[in-house]
Design a protein around this motif. Structure first.
Motif, short mmCIF file in Angstrom:
data_model
loop_
_atom_site.label_atom_id
_atom_site.label_comp_id
_atom_site.label_asym_id
_atom_site.label_seq_id
_atom_site.Cartn_x
_atom_site.Cartn_y
_atom_site.Cartn_z
N GLU A 1 1.06 6.99 -8.56
CA GLU A 1 0.73 8.12 -7.70
C GLU A 1 -0.15 9.13 -8.44
OE1 GLU A 1 -0.06 10.62 -5.22
OE2 GLU A 1 1.35 9.17 -4.38
N ARG B 1 -7.97 1.68 -0.14
CA ARG B 1 -6.83 1.08 -0.85
C ARG B 1 -7.06 1.09 -2.36
NH1 ARG B 1 -3.36 -2.57 2.06
NH2 ARG B 1 -3.74 -2.53 4.31
N THR B 2 -8.28 0.79 -2.76
CA THR B 2 -8.60 0.80 -4.19
C THR B 2 -8.51 2.22 -4.74
OG1 THR B 2 -10.08 -1.11 -3.95
CG2 THR B 2 -10.38 0.29 -5.90
N THR C 1 -6.76 4.75 -3.75
CA THR C 1 -5.42 5.33 -3.77
C THR C 1 -4.40 4.45 -4.50
OG1 THR C 1 -4.94 4.34 -1.61
CG2 THR C 1 -5.79 6.60 -1.64
N GLY C 2 -4.83 3.28 -4.97
CA GLY C 2 -3.90 2.37 -5.63
C GLY C 2 -4.09 2.26 -7.11
N SER C 3 -4.87 3.16 -7.70
CA SER C 3 -5.16 3.11 -9.13
C SER C 3 -5.08 4.51 -9.73
CB SER C 3 -6.57 2.53 -9.35
OG SER C 3 -6.95 2.63 -10.72
N ARG D 1 5.19 3.06 -8.23
CA ARG D 1 4.38 4.04 -7.50
C ARG D 1 3.37 4.65 -8.48
NH1 ARG D 1 6.05 7.55 -2.90
NH2 ARG D 1 4.24 8.84 -2.42
N MET E 1 0.84 -1.20 0.00
CA MET E 1 0.00 0.00 0.00
C MET E 1 0.87 1.24 0.00
SD MET E 1 -2.66 1.36 2.89
CE MET E 1 -1.28 1.75 3.96
N LYS E 2 0.46 2.26 -0.68
CA LYS E 2 1.20 3.51 -0.74
C LYS E 2 1.18 4.17 0.62
CE LYS E 2 -1.04 6.73 -2.64
NZ LYS E 2 -1.72 7.52 -3.64
N ARG F 1 -11.43 4.91 -9.25
CA ARG F 1 -11.13 5.69 -8.05
C ARG F 1 -12.38 6.40 -7.52
NH1 ARG F 1 -7.11 9.81 -8.17
NH2 ARG F 1 -6.65 9.18 -6.03
#
Length: 587
Positions: free
Chosen positions: A205, A523-524, A526-528, A203, A1-2, A534
């Motif tokens: 981001e 998590r979804t 911030t992870g895409s 990353r 996770m970021k 998002r």
């Protein structure tokens, strides 16, 4: 996770330190300057020769673009060092410094393959190991305007931006530098007018456009110069590439700017004078009398809010109330048994007249938030979220249902065991807005029979890793966060972001809120980089968040912008300073 806990922590520390200096609305307020003498006559009426007269209530500490106090001076810094990218209408736009906004569509944002070292667990590490793998890496290309010149006539090149990166990378001296350093694995020149940022491998981001570095005048410094030396040199004698340059600074009174000989728009007025005022009321008077063209402040307009509204209706001046990125909220520690009951959290929300609070301070209820994401954001939950309109009777009913009743008729409720029930609210000391919020909250809670005990602590103590927030030694906590264009949220709401001994008390999930469905949603989100994925994830998270209510959003701080009736072209924004489009101002 970021993980972005260092950056978020620094943002919180910044708010704390500014609060200790007399923060109001997120701006440092130095010792109040002497009253500005009233001019004997209004500025000349010839628009071709007339310079701009601007009024402020906050004097900047310096005019260095990487200063810890840069937010206070952002409107003046924009005259000297215009930002490569500005956020307007909740989206990035160019200011003329860059040729275009980098994106996947135009090819300036792209993935490349790179090599990375793996540690024994298979995780990427900066330490050299015997195991090397190929991974993808996000890159951003910035194309600089070839016509930019420093105010001394020297051409601005891509090397000036990379000079700033090499000078400041890895520093935690300001939140923005820490964020940019965290996002930028490398930053290089491609040619004289092109730079390229490399994000850390793997990353994905969403804030990748925060990897651009404001140029600094490399030609003015020796190769072995230090960040402190550059800061000291440019703090009061800035050398910029913007429309104006600083001519004189009379401390406590005014700053005088003149049009730069290298300005890209030579048609702008030749002079701009910034006058400093002790308060909003005096500032308003000089706008009404046409002694000031445009003014702005983050001082609370509570005592003259009604007067400003009357002025606007009478068309004797123009006024805007613009939300700043700072929003205040009350965290509820879920380690406290009483707060673990969702009905108690809902009772606090229904019993707090946040709309009335906003109206009393800003003259309208527009400052109230219902979620942790701003109503203007692309990720806002809209009709999908739960709302808590002021309803003290509903709050009383919830408390009665829980068994918190006033058994002795003194107006205060006892807990189900019969003992007087009270909650302690902790906040930073010497912060005027939080004093008002605390007073209103305590009074509203008393109306529904709840006793609130206020504790104010030095801001350094509040935000310290040994303080009540990170150690989770509080019941209720009132403080502020800075919103960004992209909501992010992993460090605020993920289960892994609850400060504890295992993670060395990092992460900003101070309430200890941890629900599997909410954790997966954040998590979804911030992870895409897929905007549709998002947005759906953020909406799902806000549905859960506003139902569970681990924190109560209170209000977002506002900036007051005033202008003479004849002024046209102003476009005040949340993220961009008022001067971001000064070349379009007209009389």
């Amino acid at each position: 996770m970021k993980q972005r806990s260092p950056s978020r922590l620094l943002l919180l520390v910044l708010l704390a330190l500014l609060g200790a200096c007399g923060l109001e609305g997120g701006a440092v307020q130095p010792t109040p300057p002497p009253a500005v003498p009233t001019p004997t006559q209004a500025p000349t009426a010839d628009p071709k020769n007339q310079g701009w007269i601007v009024g402020l209530t906050e004097e900047p500490l310096d005019l260095y673009p990487y200063s810890y106090a840069a937010r206070t001076a952002s409107a003046l810094l924009e005259l000297l060092y215009p930002a490569p990218l500005q956020i307007v209408n909740e989206a990035y736009t160019t200011t003329g410094v860059l040729e275009r906004v980098p994106s996947f569509e135009n090819g300036d944002v792209a993935y490349v393959n790179t090599s990375a070292y793996l540690d024994p667990t298979g995780a990427i590490t900066q330490t050299k190991t015997d195991v090397i793998t190929s991974v993808r890496q996000l890159t951003v290309t910035y194309r600089w305007n070839k016509n930019l010149r420093w105010s001394d006539g020297t051409p601005l090149t891509a090397q000036d931006s990379v000079f700033a990166y090499n000078l400041l990378k890895g520093s935690a001296s300001t939140p923005q530098i820490a964020i940019q350093s965290d996002l930028t694995a490398d930053y290089v020149t491609i040619d004289d007018h092109t730079t390229k940022a490399y994000l850390p491998p793997l990353r994905d981001e969403p804030n990748y456009l925060e990897t651009v570095w404001i140029p600094l005048p490399r030609h003015k410094f020796a190769e072995d110069t230090t960040a402190q030396a550059v800061n000291d040199t440019l703090a009061r004698q800035p050398l910029g590439y913007g429309l104006y340059r600083l001519e004189a600074w009379i401390e406590g009174r005014e700053l005088n700017f003149i049009r730069s000989d290298t300005a890209l728009d030579p048609a702008i007025p030749a002079k701009l004078t910034v006058r400093l005022y002790p308060d909003l009321s005096t500032l308003r008077d000089d706008v009404l009398s046409s002694r000031v063209d445009v003014a702005w402040t983050e001082q609370m307009p509570d005592t003259i809010a009604a007067s400003l509204q009357a002025d606007t209706r009478a068309k004797t001046l123009q006024s805007w109330m613009i939300p700043t990125p700072i929003w205040e909220h009350i965290d509820m520690n879920l380690a406290v048994v009483a707060l673990q009951d969702i009905r108690m959290r809902h009772a606090l929300a229904y019993g707090f007249d946040r709309a009335g609070l906003s109206t009393s301070i800003y003259g309208a209820d527009q400052a109230v938030w219902d979620s942790w994401i701003a109503p203007t954001s692309w990720a806002y939950g809209g009709t999908a979220i739960s709302r808590y309109t002021y309803d003290p009777d509903k709050a009383r009913g919830l408390l009665d249902e829980m068994g918190y009743t006033d058994t002795d008729g003194d107006g205060l409720r006892e807990n189900p065991a019969g003992a007087l029930f009270a909650l302690k609210l902790v906040t930073s000391e010497q912060t005027a807005l939080r004093e008002i919020i605390s007073d209103r909250f305590i009074a509203n809670m008393a109306d529904i029979g709840l006793r609130i005990e206020l504790e104010t602590v030095p801001t350094q103590d509040l935000y310290s890793q040994q303080g009540p927030l990170f150690q989770r030694r509080f019941e209720l906590a009132l403080f502020g966060w800075l919103r960004a264009l992209d909501p992010d949220g992993a460090v605020l709401w993920s289960c892994a972001a609850i400060p504890n001994q295992v993670n060395n008390f990092t992460g900003d999930n101070f309430t200890g809120w941890c629900i599997d469905t909410a954790d997966q949603a954040i998590r979804t989100a911030t992870g895409s980089l897929d905007q549709t994925v998002r947005k759906n994830a953020y909406i799902e998270h806000q549905q859960i968040f506003t139902r569970e209510l681990p924190i109560l959003p209170v209000i977002t701080r506002q900036m007051t912008v005033l202008a003479r009736p004849s002024i046209q072209g102003l476009q005040p924004e949340t993220f961009a300073p008022p001067t971001w489009n000064i070349q379009h101002w007209q009389r």
